[in-house]
Write a protein that holds these residues in place. Structure first.
Motif, mmCIF file in Angstrom:
data_model
loop_
_atom_site.group_PDB
_atom_site.id
_atom_site.type_symbol
_atom_site.label_atom_id
_atom_site.label_comp_id
_atom_site.label_asym_id
_atom_site.label_seq_id
_atom_site.Cartn_x
_atom_site.Cartn_y
_atom_site.Cartn_z
ATOM 1 N N SER A 211 0.953 -1.194 -0.060
ATOM 2 C CA SER A 211 0.084 -0.065 0.082
ATOM 3 C C SER A 211 0.870 1.291 -0.108
ATOM 4 C CB SER A 211 -0.915 0.075 1.047
ATOM 5 O OG SER A 211 -1.710 -1.051 1.168
ATOM 6 N N ALA A 212 1.743 1.208 0.856
ATOM 7 C CA ALA A 212 2.543 2.287 0.956
ATOM 8 C C ALA A 212 3.460 2.520 -0.326
ATOM 9 C CB ALA A 212 3.823 2.160 1.868
ATOM 10 N N ILE A 213 3.864 1.417 -1.081
ATOM 11 C CA ILE A 213 4.631 1.631 -2.374
ATOM 12 C C ILE A 213 3.617 2.076 -3.347
ATOM 13 C CG2 ILE A 213 5.695 0.247 -4.119
ATOM 14 C CD1 ILE A 213 7.092 -1.504 -1.825
ATOM 15 N N ARG A 214 2.496 1.719 -3.514
ATOM 16 C CA ARG A 214 1.442 2.032 -4.386
ATOM 17 C C ARG A 214 1.222 3.321 -4.196
ATOM 18 N NH1 ARG A 214 -4.354 2.062 -3.337
ATOM 19 N NH2 ARG A 214 -5.615 2.503 -5.140
ATOM 20 N N TYR A 215 1.256 4.201 -3.115
ATOM 21 C CA TYR A 215 0.890 5.235 -2.818
ATOM 22 C C TYR A 215 2.092 6.284 -3.106
ATOM 23 C CZ TYR A 215 0.022 9.965 -0.311
ATOM 24 O OH TYR A 215 -0.455 11.093 0.098
ATOM 25 N N CYS A 216 3.304 5.756 -3.080
ATOM 26 C CA CYS A 216 4.549 6.405 -3.582
ATOM 27 C C CYS A 216 4.713 6.258 -4.870
ATOM 28 C CB CYS A 216 5.816 5.780 -3.015
ATOM 29 S SG CYS A 216 7.563 6.319 -3.365
#
Length: 687
Positions: A229-234
């Motif tokens: 999820s964090a990588i997707r946001y980044c």
């Protein structure tokens, strides 16, 4: 093979974090000029300024930062611009509460702190995407801008997410991974304690339970989900930035935080990685530096070792310059004279080619008004500013080092499956956390520089061949892919050391019905007959060639299962006295050491000596335990660093003639380092 970084700095340089929105505009130009006078030529701005750009929904203003960038260009100051998404503004969180994160029991985290949002809100993605488009389109072509920082410290403050948006996204993540509920139930072992799911809508992120217990296999997937999820946001932000950035400008973010595959984030989102280094945390008032066994501020070298594994030539976006503290969270003494230089050189020694200090001037208001910068509230020149000027002069003297490689012959093997598992399994966490820290401490005290060597989906043995020795302490989770890489490494001449509990679990975190080390056993030609934690009333060592050697807090009792294996040491103590504790197996050109214990600084020293990698630079330098030494190499030249972390003077002995890169003098023999003093030498002979 894993992807190489897309961007490298061509020159060693210094920067600083600056917040024009915090200060009267009459200060801006004087601030920029004083920065230049003291060797700072880059500023980072913007990461917390969403409401400056969008004070009301859909109403954008760029005047404040337009004015600041005009001055930056006038003063020839370079700018790293932050996407302003780290704190969604109050108008957003009040109108769209679905963007908020919440506690496990469902209580929302309200506005007033940073990082109060969740990564999976489609509303947040829509609004964050819009502001990033607006800011990037408006500013990307400005000549002063050289790079972009995405957000700020992803997964800092909080790294678990329990909103309704996360529930929906978690189910989608699981459906894509498992396809069917039967497969999920099998992977999570839901037959235990009657947890079997009959409908996807019954599946949630972890929720409040008695004693706050959570199915460990669910929790392991939840951590993987948080990372994705964090990588997707980044990646959402980096994809937008790439539509606008000038050729040669870089995209980065500042880490490094947990529940996050930082290597994957670097590969899929970033051109270069930056880290925020705060060694003064070791001296916070709640700490006891005199009783610390993890080397106090020197422990940040372990963090830098991790950063180097993500991106060999990284930057420091926030380097400690003053006392750290919030009005509610922490308090610490000011860095002592010389420590700013020490910590900066610590970063450069480990691979940083850009160092930016946090911050230019201490905030006079807000939660971080005790998180001190270079200048204090009075805005007067001070010793910290004078130390920055000394750092600048040092950086100019050693600038040829830029791009040089850190030299290490030992790799501490890590992987995210096992890192995530240690966070939810106290049996695994107890031994892994202790062993990894003790391995680091031993390498530091015995002057044996080490790398973190991650095994990832695309890792090949070729990438590991540069290490004479790999230590893989407690890989409870093993995959066929990982085993294949290790087999290739050993066959090609490498030495692999493994510890207790290796191969106990599959990738779902379930214990396998095989004797440890599980699927690695054909390589080690050994097996575990039984195992135990070492209780407070137990005293256990192993007898290795007549020496009593520690075996740590957990013991696997080993047995040979192959013609190439031999026992090197037997246990001395407890009910398994005389049984194998250490087995060596020759495989191809290399060998494997299967150690039944956990690692301590004392037994690691014995392992390093036995495998021939102890103190690899002893022909160059002798140093006390209070000093850290390392070598960076470039174009056939070697650069020797010596850092004194002690508050007392320390002697080093130079066994060869070297050039002091500050004084340009040729030196050899005994050199006295003052408290916190650092030296950088160039070796005269080529490799």
């Amino acid at each position: 093979m894993n992807r190489k970084q897309n961007f490298k700095w061509n020159n060693l340089s210094l920067g600083v974090c600056y917040y024009p929105e915090h200060w009267d505009r009459n200060l801006w130009q004087d601030d920029l000029r004083r920065m230049k006078e003291n060797g700072i030529h880059t500023v980072r701005v913007g990461e917390f300024a969403w409401s400056i750009f969008e004070q009301e929904e859909g109403e954008f203003s760029f005047e404040l930062f337009d004015s600041f960038l005009n001055l930056a260009e006038q003063e020839e100051i370079k700018v790293i611009f932050g996407t302003p998404t780290a704190i969604p503004p109050v108008w957003l969180t009040e109108k769209y509460p679905e963007v908020l994160n919440c506690r496990k029991d469902g209580v929302l985290f309200r506005h007033g702190m940073r990082r109060h949002f969740n990564y999976n809100s489609e509303t947040l993605h829509r609004l964050a995407s819009r502001v990033v488009h607006q800011v990037a389109e408006h500013y990307a072509k400005r000549p002063c801008i050289i790079g972009w920082q995405i957000d700020n410290e992803l997964n800092c403050e909080i790294n678990e997410y329990y909103s309704e948006s996360d529930n929906l996204a978690f189910r989608k993540f699981l459906i894509e991974k498992y396809k069917t509920l039967d497969a999920l139930n099998e992977a999570w072992g839901t037959v235990f304690w009657n947890q079997t799911y009959n409908d996807w809508n019954q599946v949630f992120v972890p929720r409040t339970t008695i004693n706050d217990m959570v199915n460990p296999h669910l929790k392991l997937d939840f951590i993987r989900f948080i990372s994705e999820s964090a990588i997707r946001y980044c990646r959402m932000q980096s994809d937008i930035l790439r539509l606008y950035v000038k050729e040669g400008d870089f995209i980065t973010t500042n880490g490094m935080f947990s529940n996050l595959d930082n290597h994957k984030m670097q590969d899929t989102c970033l051109d270069v990685y930056t880290y925020d280094s705060y060694p003064n945390f070791a001296y916070c008032m709640k700490e006891n530096p005199r009783q610390n066994r993890t080397l106090n501020d020197r422990k940040w070298s372990r963090n830098l070792m991790e950063v180097r594994s993500i991106c060999p030539h990284f930057g420091i976006m926030e380097q400690q310059s003053g006392a750290n503290g919030w009005n509610t969270l922490s308090d610490a003494p000011a860095p002592k004279p010389g420590q700013m230089m020490l910590w900066t050189m610590q970063s450069i020694m480990h691979g940083a080619d850009y160092v930016s200090f946090f911050r230019w001037r201490t905030a006079t208001k807000g939660t971080e008004m005790y998180w001190h910068g270079i200048l204090d509230y009075d805005n007067c020149d001070n010793r910290k500013l004078r130390e920055v000027k000394k750092i600048y002069n040092r950086v100019k003297n050693i600038e040829e080092i830029v791009g040089a490689e850190y030299v290490a012959s030992v790799g501490l093997v890590r992987d995210y499956d096992n890192i995530f598992d240690t966070q939810l399994d106290i049996w695994h966490g107890r031994i892994a956390d202790s062993s990894e820290m003790e391995i680091f401490v031993a390498s530091q005290l015995k002057h044996t520089p080490m790398d973190s060597a991650y095994i990832r989906e695309n890792t090949q043995a070729e990438e590991l061949k540069k290490y004479k020795v790999l230590i893989y302490p407690h890989a409870e989770i093993l995959t066929e892919k990982t085993v294949g890489v290790l087999e290739d490494y050993v066959h090609q001449g490498g030495c692999l050391i493994i510890g207790a509990r290796t191969g106990q679990k599959d990738r779902n975190g379930q214990c396998v019905m095989k004797q440890m080390p599980g699927i690695l056993a054909p390589l080690t030609q050994s097996e575990v007959k039984e195992f135990t934690l070492i209780g407070p009333d137990d005293d256990v060592f192993m007898n290795w060639s007549g020496k009593q050697v520690e075996t740590g807090v957990f013991n696997d009792i080993l047995s040979i299962n192959g013609e190439e294996a031999k026992v090197l040491a037997n246990y001395d103590g407890n009910y398994y006295v005389g049984r194998p504790a250490l087995i060596e197996t020759k495989v191809g050109e290399g060998k494997v050491l299967h150690f039944g214990g956990t690692f301590t600084r004392k037994n690691v020293e014995v392992f390093l000596e036995y495998t021939g990698v102890l103190e690899p630079f002893s022909d160059l330098i002798k140093a006390s335990k209070e000093c850290e030494i390392a070598v960076r190499s470039k174009n056939g030249k070697r650069y020797l660093f010596a850092l004194n972390f002690a508050k007392t003077s320390q002697e080093i002995g130079l066994n060869r003639s070297v050039t002091d890169m500050d004084t340009k003098e040729i030196v050899k023999g005994t050199v006295v380092l003052a408290p916190y003093e650092t030296k950088v030498y160039r070796l005269e002979e080529e490799l």
